[in-house]
Design a protein around this motif. Structure first.
Motif, PDB file in Angstrom:
ATOM      1  N   ALA A 157     -17.775  -2.566   5.386  1.00 45.59           N
ATOM      2  CA  ALA A 157     -17.706  -1.229   4.691  1.00 45.59           C
ATOM      3  C   ALA A 157     -18.563  -0.350   4.942  1.00 45.59           C
ATOM      4  O   ALA A 157     -18.850   0.284   4.152  1.00 45.59           O
ATOM      5  N   GLY A 165     -13.347   2.567   6.252  1.00 45.69           N
ATOM      6  CA  GLY A 165     -11.953   2.245   5.474  1.00 45.69           C
ATOM      7  C   GLY A 165     -11.612   3.357   4.500  1.00 45.69           C
ATOM      8  O   GLY A 165     -12.562   4.183   4.246  1.00 45.69           O
ATOM      9  N   MET A 166     -10.591   3.854   4.497  1.00 45.19           N
ATOM     10  CA  MET A 166      -9.697   5.028   3.782  1.00 45.19           C
ATOM     11  C   MET A 166     -10.450   6.371   4.037  1.00 45.19           C
ATOM     12  O   MET A 166     -10.725   7.236   3.278  1.00 45.19           O
ATOM     13  N   MET A 206      -0.559   4.439  -1.364  1.00 48.63           N
ATOM     14  CA  MET A 206      -2.215   4.449  -1.619  1.00 48.63           C
ATOM     15  C   MET A 206      -2.920   5.216  -0.957  1.00 48.63           C
ATOM     16  O   MET A 206      -2.563   5.712   0.449  1.00 48.63           O
ATOM     17  N   PRO A 258      -2.288  -6.487   4.396  1.00 48.95           N
ATOM     18  CA  PRO A 258      -2.122  -6.288   5.622  1.00 48.95           C
ATOM     19  C   PRO A 258      -3.574  -6.485   6.372  1.00 48.95           C
ATOM     20  O   PRO A 258      -3.750  -6.563   7.422  1.00 48.95           O
ATOM     21  N   ASP A 259      -4.717  -6.334   5.607  1.00 47.21           N
ATOM     22  CA  ASP A 259      -6.189  -6.715   6.010  1.00 47.21           C
ATOM     23  C   ASP A 259      -6.904  -7.685   5.485  1.00 47.21           C
ATOM     24  O   ASP A 259      -8.029  -7.406   5.602  1.00 47.21           O
ATOM     25  N   MET A 303      -6.870   8.583   6.103  1.00 51.61           N
ATOM     26  CA  MET A 303      -6.039   9.599   5.737  1.00 51.61           C
ATOM     27  C   MET A 303      -6.141  10.682   6.739  1.00 51.61           C
ATOM     28  O   MET A 303      -5.039  11.493   6.716  1.00 51.61           O
ATOM     29  N   GLU A 307     -17.268   0.189  -3.003  1.00 50.52           N
ATOM     30  CA  GLU A 307     -18.079   1.100  -2.141  1.00 50.52           C
ATOM     31  C   GLU A 307     -17.268   2.445  -2.277  1.00 50.52           C
ATOM     32  O   GLU A 307     -17.973   3.542  -2.425  1.00 50.52           O
ATOM     33  N   ILE A 308     -16.156   2.377  -2.090  1.00 45.64           N
ATOM     34  CA  ILE A 308     -15.318   3.616  -1.955  1.00 45.64           C
ATOM     35  C   ILE A 308     -15.355   4.426  -3.301  1.00 45.64           C
ATOM     36  O   ILE A 308     -15.380   5.572  -3.295  1.00 45.64           O
ATOM     37  N   ALA A 354      -4.926  -0.596   9.841  1.00 44.19           N
ATOM     38  CA  ALA A 354      -3.867  -0.965   8.689  1.00 44.19           C
ATOM     39  C   ALA A 354      -3.518   0.085   7.616  1.00 44.19           C
ATOM     40  O   ALA A 354      -4.439   0.686   7.120  1.00 44.19           O
ATOM     41  N   THR A 355      -2.128   0.215   7.573  1.00 42.60           N
ATOM     42  CA  THR A 355      -1.743   1.291   6.582  1.00 42.60           C
ATOM     43  C   THR A 355      -2.350   2.483   6.680  1.00 42.60           C
ATOM     44  O   THR A 355      -2.248   3.385   5.804  1.00 42.60           O
ATOM     45  N   PRO A 409      -7.147   7.402  -1.238  1.00 45.61           N
ATOM     46  CA  PRO A 409      -8.600   7.134  -1.640  1.00 45.61           C
ATOM     47  C   PRO A 409      -8.738   8.310  -2.986  1.00 45.61           C
ATOM     48  O   PRO A 409      -9.401   7.815  -4.002  1.00 45.61           O
ATOM     49  N   ASP A 451     -17.739   4.026  -5.303  1.00 46.64           N
ATOM     50  CA  ASP A 451     -19.156   4.212  -5.860  1.00 46.64           C
ATOM     51  C   ASP A 451     -19.408   3.483  -7.114  1.00 46.64           C
ATOM     52  O   ASP A 451     -20.214   3.761  -7.855  1.00 46.64           O
ATOM     53  N   TYR A 458     -13.887  -3.391   7.665  1.00 44.30           N
ATOM     54  CA  TYR A 458     -13.657  -2.402   6.998  1.00 44.30           C
ATOM     55  C   TYR A 458     -14.131  -1.124   7.119  1.00 44.30           C
ATOM     56  O   TYR A 458     -14.777  -0.341   6.289  1.00 44.30           O
ATOM     57  N   ALA A 510     -17.450   3.604   4.749  1.00 41.56           N
ATOM     58  CA  ALA A 510     -16.038   3.367   3.734  1.00 41.56           C
ATOM     59  C   ALA A 510     -16.057   4.723   2.787  1.00 41.56           C
ATOM     60  O   ALA A 510     -17.098   4.804   2.115  1.00 41.56           O
ATOM     61  N   GLY A 511     -14.911   5.330   2.969  1.00 41.29           N
ATOM     62  CA  GLY A 511     -14.670   6.167   1.778  1.00 41.29           C
ATOM     63  C   GLY A 511     -15.167   7.494   1.991  1.00 41.29           C
ATOM     64  O   GLY A 511     -15.574   8.443   0.999  1.00 41.29           O
ATOM     65  N   ILE A 512     -15.441   7.907   3.257  1.00 45.98           N
ATOM     66  CA  ILE A 512     -16.058   9.260   3.382  1.00 45.98           C
ATOM     67  C   ILE A 512     -14.766  10.194   3.158  1.00 45.98           C
ATOM     68  O   ILE A 512     -13.689  10.044   3.499  1.00 45.98           O
ATOM     69  N   ASP A 513     -15.364  11.274   2.453  1.00 44.01           N
ATOM     70  CA  ASP A 513     -14.300  12.449   2.139  1.00 44.01           C
ATOM     71  C   ASP A 513     -14.926  13.733   2.403  1.00 44.01           C
ATOM     72  O   ASP A 513     -14.865  14.497   1.494  1.00 44.01           O
ATOM     73  N   GLU A 541      -8.978   1.013   7.873  1.00 43.89           N
ATOM     74  CA  GLU A 541      -7.682   0.688   7.316  1.00 43.89           C
ATOM     75  C   GLU A 541      -7.595   2.038   6.117  1.00 43.89           C
ATOM     76  O   GLU A 541      -8.402   2.426   5.738  1.00 43.89           O
ATOM     77  N   ASN A 542      -6.225   2.263   5.920  1.00 40.01           N
ATOM     78  CA  ASN A 542      -5.687   3.396   5.214  1.00 40.01           C
ATOM     79  C   ASN A 542      -6.412   4.563   5.547  1.00 40.01           C
ATOM     80  O   ASN A 542      -6.654   5.445   4.446  1.00 40.01           O
ATOM     81  N   ARG A 599      -9.900   6.874  -6.581  1.00 36.29           N
ATOM     82  CA  ARG A 599     -11.180   7.552  -7.347  1.00 36.29           C
ATOM     83  C   ARG A 599     -10.711   8.171  -8.720  1.00 36.29           C
ATOM     84  O   ARG A 599     -11.622   8.318  -9.498  1.00 36.29           O
ATOM     85  N   GLU A 608     -15.398  -3.400  -0.565  1.00 39.11           N
ATOM     86  CA  GLU A 608     -15.195  -2.240   0.137  1.00 39.11           C
ATOM     87  C   GLU A 608     -14.650  -1.083  -0.758  1.00 39.11           C
ATOM     88  O   GLU A 608     -15.127   0.112  -0.988  1.00 39.11           O
ATOM     89  N   GLN A 631     -11.540   9.852   5.354  1.00 37.93           N
ATOM     90  CA  GLN A 631     -10.655  11.324   5.063  1.00 37.93           C
ATOM     91  C   GLN A 631     -11.580  12.200   5.848  1.00 37.93           C
ATOM     92  O   GLN A 631     -12.787  12.351   5.423  1.00 37.93           O
ATOM     93  N   ARG A 681       1.035  -1.204  -0.147  1.00 34.15           N
ATOM     94  CA  ARG A 681      -0.106  -0.077   0.095  1.00 34.15           C
ATOM     95  C   ARG A 681       0.839   1.427   0.006  1.00 34.15           C
ATOM     96  O   ARG A 681       0.536   2.252   0.522  1.00 34.15           O
ATOM     97  N   HIS A 729     -21.354   9.699   0.979  1.00 32.12           N
ATOM     98  CA  HIS A 729     -20.364  10.266  -0.086  1.00 32.12           C
ATOM     99  C   HIS A 729     -20.758  11.687  -0.627  1.00 32.12           C
ATOM    100  O   HIS A 729     -20.184  12.281  -1.039  1.00 32.12           O
TER     101      HIS A 729
END
Lengths: 438, 235
Positions: free
Chosen positions: B41, B64-65, A147, A202-203, B86, A219-220, B102-103, A149, A222, B61, B44-47, B83-84, A153, A216, B67, A144, B24
């Motif tokens: 999940a 996850g990710m 890495m 790692p996950d 930011m 979803e991230i 993680a990460t 998001p 969309d 997750y 996940a992916g909130i920004d 995970e990840n 995207r 996941e 922000q 990662r 989102h």
């Protein structure tokens, strides 16, 4: 006639002079040999297959006139924005860090011109490759590194990397000579370290976890872009089936001829199976699950010519991926730098110390002086030309088999030149109807 | 966060896709997710700078990710919490299983309960504060950031660690390869005080020990016996 004295001095097959040299090198340094490139040993390849052109029982298409489709679409069933490629040849994942910025730009320019995709690598996405790649696949690797998001995207597809052909089961490697300030910052690592990446994510730890991971990721983003899963060819039947079960839109199967920027020589030469053996097993899994040509198969590892492309597709792949060949096309091992290759103890065409950062051609280096030698515009044109040749060659073979789309090629269009190739590719030995084991 | 001011998103009436798409699409406001029942999940992916509260346990997750903004889980979480991530904040009132944070590259992850194995694995700059214990191989290959553990750790803490800092109050079962105890200097006490304050954890910084990299695995050791023999011969 051999004299008794000459016979007494004969070279050992087990301990030939190359083996002896390697043992001496190991005894001197205490470290395994690390190098780039892919497997160099004599392996079964797609050259061991031939294509059965049309004759009385098959109609060929007019070789220069009739249309022969080459497009590939990935992710239509799941993604708002599927990947649409004009040609069935993609550029494999290669990291910024292992490659220079100009090299990444050249790959993007060449791929754009040919209507295909490039792929990031272990180290994140750079502006050079995003700006210059119309279709960019983002690798999601165990390390990662870099890495985030935003980049995910900003990608046109996501490739979850489980392994690569040069080192199934192994992690990435980038030696300190190439961990410059910029590379270190992108990877959140200290400058100058010998980076040895994680080999496991790692996950998540298995296919059931991967299924959730893919949800996941979808979803991230969309559910906008497709998701690939890349595996090094080891157990392609099971790996492909599990990748499909996990929800992949495409499975990338990378044979042991696949290249690397840096790995142990022993790993490159001894772990994994050849591409010719991997593709049919992956196809068998897709057929078993009833998703062949639906979930796409991208074959990689030692693809060099349109003949390789056509044969891989005839075995059941939807597309191929090239790495080493793409680097050669943009100028790797260019004889114009012969004097410098000799200074490095090698010669143009044999140099494989991609890990050293001393690439005279400015491709596998982070040295500003060397990087400046690579003109990304010219190198990009070279790649575009090469991709065009691969495509024309593939179409030539497909038309000769009477196919109006390269995806209409099939195993029935192939024969094997060796018993081993017949067994691995699961096509008849040439001149017979015999497929070993069937 | 006042629940009365929150938009309620209910897993009984909305799908994961619908709930995440709402999170989102919105750039401000507060949201309460109810009936998650271990869904994966979630959030996940909130920004954006939204605040999310999840009433109940979540699966893999969650956040996850992540922000910006904040996510609070009132319950337990499964693998890969935040995970990840930011930036922003993720807090869980219960326990988290494997690979929490993680990460994670930035932001603050607070686990009020215990964390399972590989907490903070390959973390890349985040701050992680755990009120209880962490499992084996936590902070494996941790690159940067801070892991604070108020309880004990299981075996192989910080194996192959890079430049992350580990602050442990309880017992360490064993250290992983190249992870060593380091001097707790004043600057670290200041940092730890700040981290505990941000996490809302009451603890005395001087009760902690600091661990980090011995930096002995950063480069390959390459011998050259031939060169040494040549030098000796010349001498």
């Amino acid at each position: 006639m051999t004299t008794p004295a000459e016979w007494a001095q004969r070279e050992s097959h087990t301990f030939d002079r190359n083996v002896i040299a390697e043992i001496r090198r190991a005894a001197n340094t205490g470290i395994y040999r690390i190098r780039g490139w892919g497997a160099k040993r004599d392996l079964p390849t797609l050259d061991d297959l031939v294509v059965l052109g049309a004759s009385m029982s098959r109609y060929p298409l007019e070789g220069y006139r009739e249309s022969c489709g080459t497009d590939v679409v990935i992710g239509e069933a799941t993604s708002a924005k599927p990947v649409r490629l004009d040609i069935p040849i993609t550029i494999a994942g290669m990291s910024f860090g292992s490659l220079s910025g100009p090299a990444k730009e050249a790959l993007g320019r060449g791929a754009n011109a040919a209507g295909t995709s490039t792929t990031t690598g272990d180290g994140g996405m750079t502006q050079e490759e995003r700006v210059h790649s119309k279709t960019l696949v983002y690798q999601y690797l165990p390390s990662r590194y870099g890495m985030n998001p935003d980049d995910i995207r900003n990608a046109d597809a996501i490739e979850v990397v489980v392994g690569q052909g040069a080192k199934p089961g192994g992690g990435g490697m980038l030696l300190g000579q190439k961990i410059t300030e910029r590379v270190a910052e992108m990877r959140s690592l200290p400058e100058g370290i010998d980076q040895r990446s994680a080999c496991r994510h790692p996950d998540w730890t298995g296919p059931d976890d991967l299924e959730i991971k893919i949800i996941e990721l979808r979803e991230i983003v969309d559910w906008q872009v497709p998701i690939y899963v890349k595996v090094g060819a080891a157990r392609p039947f099971y790996d492909t089936a599990l990748a499909v079960k996990a929800g992949a839109d495409a499975v990338v199967v990378d044979g042991m001829q696949g290249g690397t920027a840096a790995t142990q020589d022993i790993f490159i030469e001894h772990v994994g199976i050849p591409t010719i053996a991997a593709v049919p097993e992956a196809v068998r899994a897709l057929r078993d699950l009833g998703v062949h040509r639906e979930v796409k198969l991208i074959a990689a590892g030692g693809i060099r010519s349109g003949a390789d492309v056509a044969k891989a597709i005839a075995l059941g792949a939807d597309a191929v991926s090239i790495g080493t060949a793409a680097l050669i096309a943009i100028g790797d091992n260019d004889p114009v730098y012969e004097d410098e290759y000799r200074q490095l103890g090698s010669t143009a065409g044999l140099w494989d110390d991609f890990q050293a950062g001393t690439d005279p051609a400015g491709i596998t280096t982070q040295d500003p002086g060397r990087m400046a030698r690579l003109d990304p515009m010219i190198a990009g044109r070279r790649l575009a030309n090469y991709l065009q040749v691969l495509t024309l060659e593939t179409q030539t073979i497909a038309r000769a088999c009477g196919k109006s789309h390269v995806h209409n090629l099939e195993p029935e269009d192939l024969a094997a030149l060796t018993v081993e190739a017949a067994a691995m590719a699961k096509v008849p030995l040439a001149g017979t109807g015999w497929i070993p084991g069937q | 966060m006042s629940s009365s001011a929150s938009t309620v998103l209910d897993f009984q009436t909305a799908s994961l896709r619908e709930i995440n798409q709402t999170l989102h699409d919105e750039t401000t406001g507060s949201f309460t997710i109810v009936n998650p029942r271990g869904a994966h999940a979630v959030a996940a992916g909130i920004d954006s700078d939204i605040q999310v509260e999840i009433d109940g346990p979540v699966g893999y997750y969650c956040a996850g990710m992540h922000q910006r903004g904040s996510v609070v889980v009132k319950g337990n979480a499964s693998t890969g919490l935040a995970e990840n991530m930011m930036s922003g904040t993720v807090r869980i009132t219960g326990n988290a299983t494997m690979s929490a944070g993680a990460t994670a590259c930035g932001g603050l992850l607070v686990i009020e309960g215990n964390a399972g194995s590989r907490c903070g694995i390959s973390m890349k700059g985040a701050d992680i504060v755990v009120g209880g214990t962490v499992g084996h191989m936590s902070a494996f290959m941790a690159q940067s950031g801070n892991l604070v553990v108020l309880g004990d750790t299981d075996s192989d803490l910080g194996d192959s660690i890079y430049e992350a800092r580990l602050f442990i109050r309880g017992d360490v079962a064993s250290l992983g390869a190249d992870c060593i105890e380091k001097e707790m200097r004043e600057e670290h006490l200041v940092l730890l005080t700040e981290l505990l304050s941000k996490a809302g954890m009451a603890a005395e910084p001087r009760d902690f020990k600091r661990f980090g990299s011995g930096r002995k695995l950063y480069n390959f050791h390459v011998d050259d016996i031939d060169a040494e023999v040549a030098r000796r011969t010349e001498a």
